[in-house]
Design a protein around this motif. Structure first.
Motif, PDB file in Angstrom:
ATOM      1  N   ALA A 116       0.784  -0.983   0.161  1.00 18.55           N
ATOM      2  CA  ALA A 116      -0.170  -0.060   0.028  1.00 18.55           C
ATOM      3  C   ALA A 116       0.769   1.185   0.238  1.00 18.55           C
ATOM      4  CB  ALA A 116      -0.712   0.058   1.435  1.00 18.55           C
ATOM      5  N   ASP A 117       0.596   2.256  -0.749  1.00 25.98           N
ATOM      6  CA  ASP A 117       1.224   3.501  -0.657  1.00 25.98           C
ATOM      7  C   ASP A 117       0.906   4.290   0.491  1.00 25.98           C
ATOM      8  OD1 ASP A 117       1.620   5.916  -3.393  1.00 25.98           O
ATOM      9  OD2 ASP A 117       2.782   5.352  -1.802  1.00 25.98           O
ATOM     10  N   GLU A 118       1.582   5.467   0.501  1.00 27.17           N
ATOM     11  CA  GLU A 118       1.431   6.371   1.691  1.00 27.17           C
ATOM     12  C   GLU A 118      -0.075   6.764   1.881  1.00 27.17           C
ATOM     13  OE1 GLU A 118       4.536   9.171   0.730  1.00 27.17           O
ATOM     14  OE2 GLU A 118       5.539   7.540  -0.114  1.00 27.17           O
ATOM     15  N   SER A 128       6.980  11.423   2.143  1.00 26.28           N
ATOM     16  CA  SER A 128       8.270  11.195   2.810  1.00 26.28           C
ATOM     17  C   SER A 128       8.547   9.740   2.757  1.00 26.28           C
ATOM     18  CB  SER A 128       8.193  11.514   4.447  1.00 26.28           C
ATOM     19  OG  SER A 128       7.059  10.835   4.744  1.00 26.28           O
ATOM     20  N   ALA A 129       7.745   8.731   2.711  1.00 26.12           N
ATOM     21  CA  ALA A 129       8.163   7.335   2.706  1.00 26.12           C
ATOM     22  C   ALA A 129       8.664   7.073   1.172  1.00 26.12           C
ATOM     23  CB  ALA A 129       6.955   6.358   3.126  1.00 26.12           C
ATOM     24  N   TRP A 130       8.143   7.631   0.199  1.00 23.85           N
ATOM     25  CA  TRP A 130       8.646   7.274  -1.104  1.00 23.85           C
ATOM     26  C   TRP A 130      10.122   7.924  -1.316  1.00 23.85           C
ATOM     27  CZ3 TRP A 130       9.829  10.750  -5.307  1.00 23.85           C
ATOM     28  CH2 TRP A 130      10.174   9.883  -6.456  1.00 23.85           C
ATOM     29  N   ILE A 131      10.334   9.195  -0.729  1.00 25.88           N
ATOM     30  CA  ILE A 131      11.590   9.686  -0.799  1.00 25.88           C
ATOM     31  C   ILE A 131      12.554   8.734  -0.171  1.00 25.88           C
ATOM     32  CG2 ILE A 131      12.972  11.712   0.089  1.00 25.88           C
ATOM     33  CD1 ILE A 131      10.271  13.525  -0.280  1.00 25.88           C
ATOM     34  N   ARG A 177      -0.288  19.529   1.810  1.00 29.68           N
ATOM     35  CA  ARG A 177      -1.327  19.817   2.913  1.00 29.68           C
ATOM     36  C   ARG A 177      -0.500  20.084   4.112  1.00 29.68           C
ATOM     37  NH1 ARG A 177      -6.489  20.987   4.216  1.00 29.68           N
ATOM     38  NH2 ARG A 177      -6.845  20.219   6.328  1.00 29.68           N
ATOM     39  N   ASP A 178       0.159  19.141   4.564  1.00 22.14           N
ATOM     40  CA  ASP A 178       0.744  19.179   5.954  1.00 22.14           C
ATOM     41  C   ASP A 178       2.156  18.870   5.967  1.00 22.14           C
ATOM     42  OD1 ASP A 178      -1.896  19.009   7.204  1.00 22.14           O
ATOM     43  OD2 ASP A 178      -1.796  16.794   6.882  1.00 22.14           O
ATOM     44  N   ASP A 179       2.833  19.040   4.812  1.00 20.54           N
ATOM     45  CA  ASP A 179       4.293  19.006   4.931  1.00 20.54           C
ATOM     46  C   ASP A 179       5.127  20.037   3.826  1.00 20.54           C
ATOM     47  OD1 ASP A 179       4.851  16.449   6.167  1.00 20.54           O
ATOM     48  OD2 ASP A 179       3.434  15.872   4.828  1.00 20.54           O
ATOM     49  N   ILE A 180       6.081  20.331   4.079  1.00 20.69           N
ATOM     50  CA  ILE A 180       7.121  20.937   2.905  1.00 20.69           C
ATOM     51  C   ILE A 180       8.114  19.992   2.539  1.00 20.69           C
ATOM     52  CG2 ILE A 180       8.350  23.009   2.414  1.00 20.69           C
ATOM     53  CD1 ILE A 180       6.576  24.550   4.436  1.00 20.69           C
ATOM     54  N   VAL A 181       8.439  19.993   1.438  1.00 18.08           N
ATOM     55  CA  VAL A 181       9.751  19.376   1.000  1.00 18.08           C
ATOM     56  C   VAL A 181      10.657  20.419   0.503  1.00 18.08           C
ATOM     57  CG1 VAL A 181      10.817  17.688  -0.698  1.00 18.08           C
ATOM     58  CG2 VAL A 181       8.456  17.048   0.283  1.00 18.08           C
ATOM     59  N   ALA A 182      11.741  20.422   0.899  1.00 18.84           N
ATOM     60  CA  ALA A 182      12.650  21.509   0.584  1.00 18.84           C
ATOM     61  C   ALA A 182      13.925  20.895  -0.327  1.00 18.84           C
ATOM     62  CB  ALA A 182      13.398  22.268   1.476  1.00 18.84           C
ATOM     63  N   VAL A 183      14.181  21.341  -1.455  1.00 21.89           N
ATOM     64  CA  VAL A 183      15.215  20.617  -2.107  1.00 21.89           C
ATOM     65  C   VAL A 183      16.371  21.654  -2.491  1.00 21.89           C
ATOM     66  CG1 VAL A 183      15.708  19.119  -4.385  1.00 21.89           C
ATOM     67  CG2 VAL A 183      13.474  19.145  -3.370  1.00 21.89           C
ATOM     68  N   SER A 210      21.683  17.302  -5.040  1.00 20.09           N
ATOM     69  CA  SER A 210      20.736  17.900  -4.203  1.00 20.09           C
ATOM     70  C   SER A 210      20.481  17.294  -2.934  1.00 20.09           C
ATOM     71  CB  SER A 210      19.273  17.635  -5.009  1.00 20.09           C
ATOM     72  OG  SER A 210      19.268  18.285  -6.175  1.00 20.09           O
ATOM     73  N   ARG A 211      20.004  18.134  -1.747  1.00 19.02           N
ATOM     74  CA  ARG A 211      19.705  17.633  -0.606  1.00 19.02           C
ATOM     75  C   ARG A 211      18.305  17.649  -0.603  1.00 19.02           C
ATOM     76  NH1 ARG A 211      22.081  20.652   4.508  1.00 19.02           N
ATOM     77  NH2 ARG A 211      20.165  20.481   5.934  1.00 19.02           N
ATOM     78  N   ILE A 212      17.566  16.835   0.065  1.00 25.71           N
ATOM     79  CA  ILE A 212      16.117  16.655  -0.005  1.00 25.71           C
ATOM     80  C   ILE A 212      15.696  16.585   1.576  1.00 25.71           C
ATOM     81  CG2 ILE A 212      13.876  15.440  -0.371  1.00 25.71           C
ATOM     82  CD1 ILE A 212      16.339  13.884  -2.554  1.00 25.71           C
ATOM     83  N   GLU A 213      14.843  17.598   1.893  1.00 22.41           N
ATOM     84  CA  GLU A 213      14.340  17.725   3.391  1.00 22.41           C
ATOM     85  C   GLU A 213      12.719  17.639   3.412  1.00 22.41           C
ATOM     86  OE1 GLU A 213      16.974  20.808   5.887  1.00 22.41           O
ATOM     87  OE2 GLU A 213      17.171  21.422   3.911  1.00 22.41           O
ATOM     88  N   VAL A 214      12.473  17.003   4.331  1.00 22.97           N
ATOM     89  CA  VAL A 214      10.901  16.973   4.433  1.00 22.97           C
ATOM     90  C   VAL A 214      10.635  17.451   6.043  1.00 22.97           C
ATOM     91  CG1 VAL A 214       8.708  15.555   4.569  1.00 22.97           C
ATOM     92  CG2 VAL A 214      10.651  14.984   2.951  1.00 22.97           C
TER      93      VAL A 214
END
Length: 135
Positions: free
Chosen positions: A21-23, A34-37, A83-89, A96-100
């Motif tokens: 199942a997906d997120e 976040s889980a996919w990342i 909606r509830d998160d920001i992903v910064a790349v 690249s650095r990925i932050e959630v």
């Protein structure tokens, strides 16, 4: 004996399906990425990295998997709003650095980049923050 085998097979199938199942979806239908990342990119402590691709390409990949509500490019960084998160790349070495971060924490952290475009979670008009809040 046959019944026990059938029950075991059904339980194993349920476990396998649950693992596939997906997120979970937000109220707006946007899955939190976040889980996919975590599965797609190398873990570097708390964050994740893509050692080769530029922030815009990584953001495109993430957005392609899970459509963001909004996107903002600022000073070589890309911010994806869910909606509830920001992903910064952001740029990191040759990649690249990925932050959630949850929206409130991310907004405070990257406020200088996003405050004129995205709603302040501490304002009275903000309607984010999880199930049942602000409705």
């Amino acid at each position: 004996m046959k019944t026990a085998r059938r029950i075991t097979a059904l339980l194993l199938a349920a476990v396998v399906l649950a693992g596939c199942a997906d997120e979970p979806d937000d109220d707006d239908g946007n899955p939190v990425p976040s889980a996919w990342i975590s599965r797609q990119y190398t873990t570097s402590g708390v964050d994740h990295v893509d050692e080769r691709d530029a922030p815009s390409k990584v953001a495109d990949e993430i957005h392609g998997h899970s459509t963001a509500v909004d996107r903002l490019d600022s000073d070589g960084r890309v911010f994806l709003r869910y909606r509830d998160d920001i992903v910064a790349v952001s740029p990191y070495l040759a990649g690249s650095r990925i932050e959630v971060a949850d929206y409130r924490t991310g907004y405070r952290r990257w406020k200088s980049h996003i405050r004129t475009t995205w709603p302040d979670p501490d304002s009275a008009s903000f309607r984010g923050g999880g199930p049942g809040s602000g409705k």
